[in-house]
Design a protein around this motif. Structure first.
Motif, PDB file in Angstrom:
ATOM      1  N   ILE A  42       0.844  -1.199   0.000  1.00  0.00           N
ATOM      2  CA  ILE A  42       0.000   0.000   0.000  1.00  0.00           C
ATOM      3  C   ILE A  42       0.879   1.249   0.000  1.00  0.00           C
ATOM      4  N   LYS A  43       0.560   2.192  -0.876  1.00  0.00           N
ATOM      5  CA  LYS A  43       1.277   3.468  -0.962  1.00  0.00           C
ATOM      6  C   LYS A  43       0.265   4.605  -0.818  1.00  0.00           C
ATOM      7  N   GLU A  44       0.545   5.532   0.087  1.00  0.00           N
ATOM      8  CA  GLU A  44      -0.321   6.680   0.306  1.00  0.00           C
ATOM      9  C   GLU A  44       0.555   7.924   0.430  1.00  0.00           C
ATOM     10  N   TRP A  45       0.198   8.983  -0.313  1.00  0.00           N
ATOM     11  CA  TRP A  45       1.015  10.195  -0.206  1.00  0.00           C
ATOM     12  C   TRP A  45       0.202  11.448  -0.476  1.00  0.00           C
ATOM     13  N   ASP A  46       0.690  12.550   0.081  1.00  0.00           N
ATOM     14  CA  ASP A  46       0.252  13.902  -0.247  1.00  0.00           C
ATOM     15  C   ASP A  46       1.490  14.690  -0.655  1.00  0.00           C
ATOM     16  N   TYR A  47       1.443  15.278  -1.839  1.00  0.00           N
ATOM     17  CA  TYR A  47       2.556  16.081  -2.353  1.00  0.00           C
ATOM     18  C   TYR A  47       2.018  17.447  -2.761  1.00  0.00           C
ATOM     19  N   TYR A  48       2.613  18.488  -2.224  1.00  0.00           N
ATOM     20  CA  TYR A  48       2.241  19.853  -2.576  1.00  0.00           C
ATOM     21  C   TYR A  48       3.416  20.537  -3.277  1.00  0.00           C
ATOM     22  N   LEU A  49       3.090  21.272  -4.335  1.00  0.00           N
ATOM     23  CA  LEU A  49       4.052  22.137  -5.007  1.00  0.00           C
ATOM     24  C   LEU A  49       3.479  23.539  -5.033  1.00  0.00           C
ATOM     25  N   ILE A  50       4.261  24.497  -4.548  1.00  0.00           N
ATOM     26  CA  ILE A  50       3.861  25.894  -4.511  1.00  0.00           C
ATOM     27  C   ILE A  50       4.964  26.701  -5.180  1.00  0.00           C
ATOM     28  N   HIS A  51       4.603  27.610  -6.107  1.00  0.00           N
ATOM     29  CA  HIS A  51       5.669  28.377  -6.746  1.00  0.00           C
ATOM     30  C   HIS A  51       5.157  29.686  -7.325  1.00  0.00           C
ATOM     31  N   ASN A  52       6.052  30.638  -7.446  1.00  0.00           N
ATOM     32  CA  ASN A  52       5.869  31.797  -8.312  1.00  0.00           C
ATOM     33  C   ASN A  52       6.925  31.704  -9.402  1.00  0.00           C
ATOM     34  N   ASN A  53       7.238  32.780 -10.075  1.00  0.00           N
ATOM     35  CA  ASN A  53       8.198  32.686 -11.174  1.00  0.00           C
ATOM     36  C   ASN A  53       9.650  32.604 -10.715  1.00  0.00           C
ATOM     37  N   ASP A  54       9.887  32.891  -9.416  1.00  0.00           N
ATOM     38  CA  ASP A  54      11.264  32.928  -8.921  1.00  0.00           C
ATOM     39  C   ASP A  54      11.623  31.767  -8.008  1.00  0.00           C
ATOM     40  N   TYR A  55      10.661  31.334  -7.179  1.00  0.00           N
ATOM     41  CA  TYR A  55      10.946  30.312  -6.174  1.00  0.00           C
ATOM     42  C   TYR A  55       9.835  29.272  -6.130  1.00  0.00           C
ATOM     43  N   GLY A  56      10.188  28.093  -5.621  1.00  0.00           N
ATOM     44  CA  GLY A  56       9.202  27.047  -5.414  1.00  0.00           C
ATOM     45  C   GLY A  56       9.486  26.268  -4.149  1.00  0.00           C
ATOM     46  N   ILE A  57       8.434  25.688  -3.587  1.00  0.00           N
ATOM     47  CA  ILE A  57       8.528  24.808  -2.431  1.00  0.00           C
ATOM     48  C   ILE A  57       7.771  23.526  -2.760  1.00  0.00           C
ATOM     49  N   ALA A  58       8.390  22.381  -2.510  1.00  0.00           N
ATOM     50  CA  ALA A  58       7.723  21.088  -2.676  1.00  0.00           C
ATOM     51  C   ALA A  58       7.771  20.354  -1.336  1.00  0.00           C
ATOM     52  N   LEU A  59       6.626  19.831  -0.910  1.00  0.00           N
ATOM     53  CA  LEU A  59       6.515  19.145   0.377  1.00  0.00           C
ATOM     54  C   LEU A  59       5.809  17.810   0.171  1.00  0.00           C
ATOM     55  N   THR A  60       6.381  16.753   0.729  1.00  0.00           N
ATOM     56  CA  THR A  60       5.819  15.415   0.596  1.00  0.00           C
ATOM     57  C   THR A  60       5.715  14.749   1.953  1.00  0.00           C
ATOM     58  N   VAL A  61       4.578  14.123   2.206  1.00  0.00           N
ATOM     59  CA  VAL A  61       4.437  13.169   3.304  1.00  0.00           C
ATOM     60  C   VAL A  61       3.857  11.893   2.709  1.00  0.00           C
ATOM     61  N   ALA A  62       4.540  10.778   2.928  1.00  0.00           N
ATOM     62  CA  ALA A  62       4.108   9.517   2.317  1.00  0.00           C
ATOM     63  C   ALA A  62       4.201   8.380   3.319  1.00  0.00           C
ATOM     64  N   ASP A  63       3.210   7.498   3.274  1.00  0.00           N
ATOM     65  CA  ASP A  63       3.209   6.249   4.031  1.00  0.00           C
ATOM     66  C   ASP A  63       3.231   5.125   3.005  1.00  0.00           C
ATOM     67  N   ASN A  64       4.407   4.563   2.792  1.00  0.00           N
ATOM     68  CA  ASN A  64       4.563   3.459   1.851  1.00  0.00           C
ATOM     69  C   ASN A  64       4.581   2.119   2.567  1.00  0.00           C
ATOM     70  N   SER A  65       3.954   2.077   3.725  1.00  0.00           N
ATOM     71  CA  SER A  65       3.760   0.878   4.549  1.00  0.00           C
ATOM     72  C   SER A  65       5.042   0.429   5.233  1.00  0.00           C
ATOM     73  N   TYR A  66       5.989  -0.087   4.486  1.00  0.00           N
ATOM     74  CA  TYR A  66       7.241  -0.495   5.107  1.00  0.00           C
ATOM     75  C   TYR A  66       8.176   0.679   5.352  1.00  0.00           C
ATOM     76  N   MET A  67       7.872   1.826   4.707  1.00  0.00           N
ATOM     77  CA  MET A  67       8.739   2.998   4.817  1.00  0.00           C
ATOM     78  C   MET A  67       7.901   4.267   4.724  1.00  0.00           C
ATOM     79  N   GLY A  68       8.145   5.188   5.648  1.00  0.00           N
ATOM     80  CA  GLY A  68       7.526   6.502   5.570  1.00  0.00           C
ATOM     81  C   GLY A  68       8.521   7.504   5.030  1.00  0.00           C
ATOM     82  N   LEU A  69       8.025   8.526   4.350  1.00  0.00           N
ATOM     83  CA  LEU A  69       8.900   9.525   3.747  1.00  0.00           C
ATOM     84  C   LEU A  69       8.361  10.918   4.033  1.00  0.00           C
ATOM     85  N   ILE A  70       9.215  11.760   4.557  1.00  0.00           N
ATOM     86  CA  ILE A  70       8.924  13.176   4.719  1.00  0.00           C
ATOM     87  C   ILE A  70      10.009  13.915   3.966  1.00  0.00           C
ATOM     88  N   SER A  71       9.600  14.745   2.994  1.00  0.00           N
ATOM     89  CA  SER A  71      10.584  15.370   2.123  1.00  0.00           C
ATOM     90  C   SER A  71      10.204  16.819   1.853  1.00  0.00           C
TER      91      SER A  71
END
Length: 353
Positions: A42-71
């Motif tokens: 089972i893989k579950e994630w929320d990924y957000y990308l926010i940007h204007n023309n100069d900068y961007g922010i990407a945020l991830t929280v994921a539960d991949n069952s055997y492994m969680g990822l915060i990025s």
């Protein structure tokens, strides 16, 4: 293509998709407890990308069952640089948080419409909060880059009326599926602090998207995904394109969004250039073509957010390339939109997971 227009359960009693297809809202009801495949797939994630023309922010929280990822990633389009840092946890397995004061477990809601996502340890505090109207994204990441901290405080507003939703099976396994929503074209505002630098994101020129994914994946796969957001003729415009997410005979995720309304496309092909030895040349110009002629683009890359995590039987090789799109996009009623210098991204991801 099959369009789903009424609310229904996502899975039947055998843990298989009731209806494969696409929709323009999140209509199928996801319940992790109804999955009949191995819980480790089972893989579950929320990924957000926010940007204007100069900068961007990407945020991830994921539960991949055997492994969680915060990025988290901070992107500087002016200098063509990026910095990404990730935290991995072991065996989150869909466990819910019962004490949000010490939220070390990953909490992934069963719907994108409600619920909060939260994780905290001694170095990182990340929260995706949803009050039913706006979304609040908070991050405090200590020593994100050397001794520089990264702090994010952003608000997402003006959620588009329609979005891209697909439910696709996998040919290799009847109990494997991908249920995905891409909400493209939020407005956003707030502040990001990176070391001694303060970056202000203003609502009039900042866009955001959410990639909300839930499913059971096969072990080895490659996907292609791209998106862009801007304003054309005074209206919000965006697109979502991609393939490689299971069997897409009954649903693809190719859509245009204009003024918050979705316009369905057929198949879109990513034409990635090759080097002399046959490898993908991600930073040379790409093209995109569609089977219905409604999405024809040139793409000029400026930045590749690349990572390759290789741990024997597990691997994730990602190339998320940011750049500028130029071309045409045609709405359902035949209206042709001229796309000029629109900042977006296109990616190729290979996973063994």
């Amino acid at each position: 293509m099959v369009e789903i227009v009424e609310e229904c359960e996502l899975l039947n009693k055998f843990g298989e998709l009731n209806n494969a297809g696409f929709s323009k809202q999140l209509l199928q009801i996801y319940d992790r407890n109804k999955i009949k495949a191995s819980k480790f797939k089972i893989k579950e994630w929320d990924y957000y990308l926010i940007h204007n023309n100069d900068y961007g922010i990407a945020l991830t929280v994921a539960d991949n069952s055997y492994m969680g990822l915060i990025s988290a990633s901070i992107l500087n389009f002016k200098n063509r640089t990026e910095k990404t840092k990730s935290i991995m946890t072991f065996f989150p397995m869909g466990k819910l948080n019962t004490n949000f004061n010490e939220h070390k477990k990953i909490n992934m809601p069963s719907s994108s419409k409600t619920g909060d996502v939260m994780f905290k340890n001694k170095n990182c505090d990340i929260r995706f909060l949803h009050d039913g109207k706006n979304r609040k994204l908070y991050l405090n990441f200590l020593n994100f880059d050397k001794k520089q901290n990264l702090e994010v405080d952003l608000t997402l507003t003006d959620e588009p009326k329609q979005s891209m939703v697909i439910a696709t099976p996998f040919k290799e396994n009847k109990k494997a599926f991908y249920y995905n929503q891409k909400i493209v074209g939020f407005k956003a505002y707030g502040e990001v602090k990176f070391g001694n630098e303060n970056i202000n994101f203003k609502k009039d020129d900042t866009f955001a998207l959410l990639d909300w994914g839930r499913g059971v994946w096969t072990y080895k796969n490659t996907w292609f995904w791209g998106a862009g957001m801007s304003t054309i003729n005074g209206k919000s415009f965006g697109f979502n394109i991609g393939y490689g997410f299971g069997d897409t005979k009954q649903a693809t995720e190719n859509m245009l969004f204009y003024g918050g309304v979705a316009h369905k496309l057929e198949h879109v092909t990513f034409n990635i250039p090759k080097t002399e030895n046959g490898k993908d040349d991600f930073l040379s110009p790409w093209t995109f073509s569609s089977s219905d002629g409604r999405f024809e683009m040139n793409f000029t890359p400026i930045l590749n957010r690349h990572s390759d995590t290789n741990a024997l039987i597990l691997r994730s090789n990602q190339n998320q390339v940011f750049g500028y799109f130029d071309g045409i996009a045609i709405l359902d009623d035949g209206t042709k939109l001229e796309i000029k210098n629109l900042l977006g991204f296109a990616e190729k991801v290979f996973n063994k997971w």
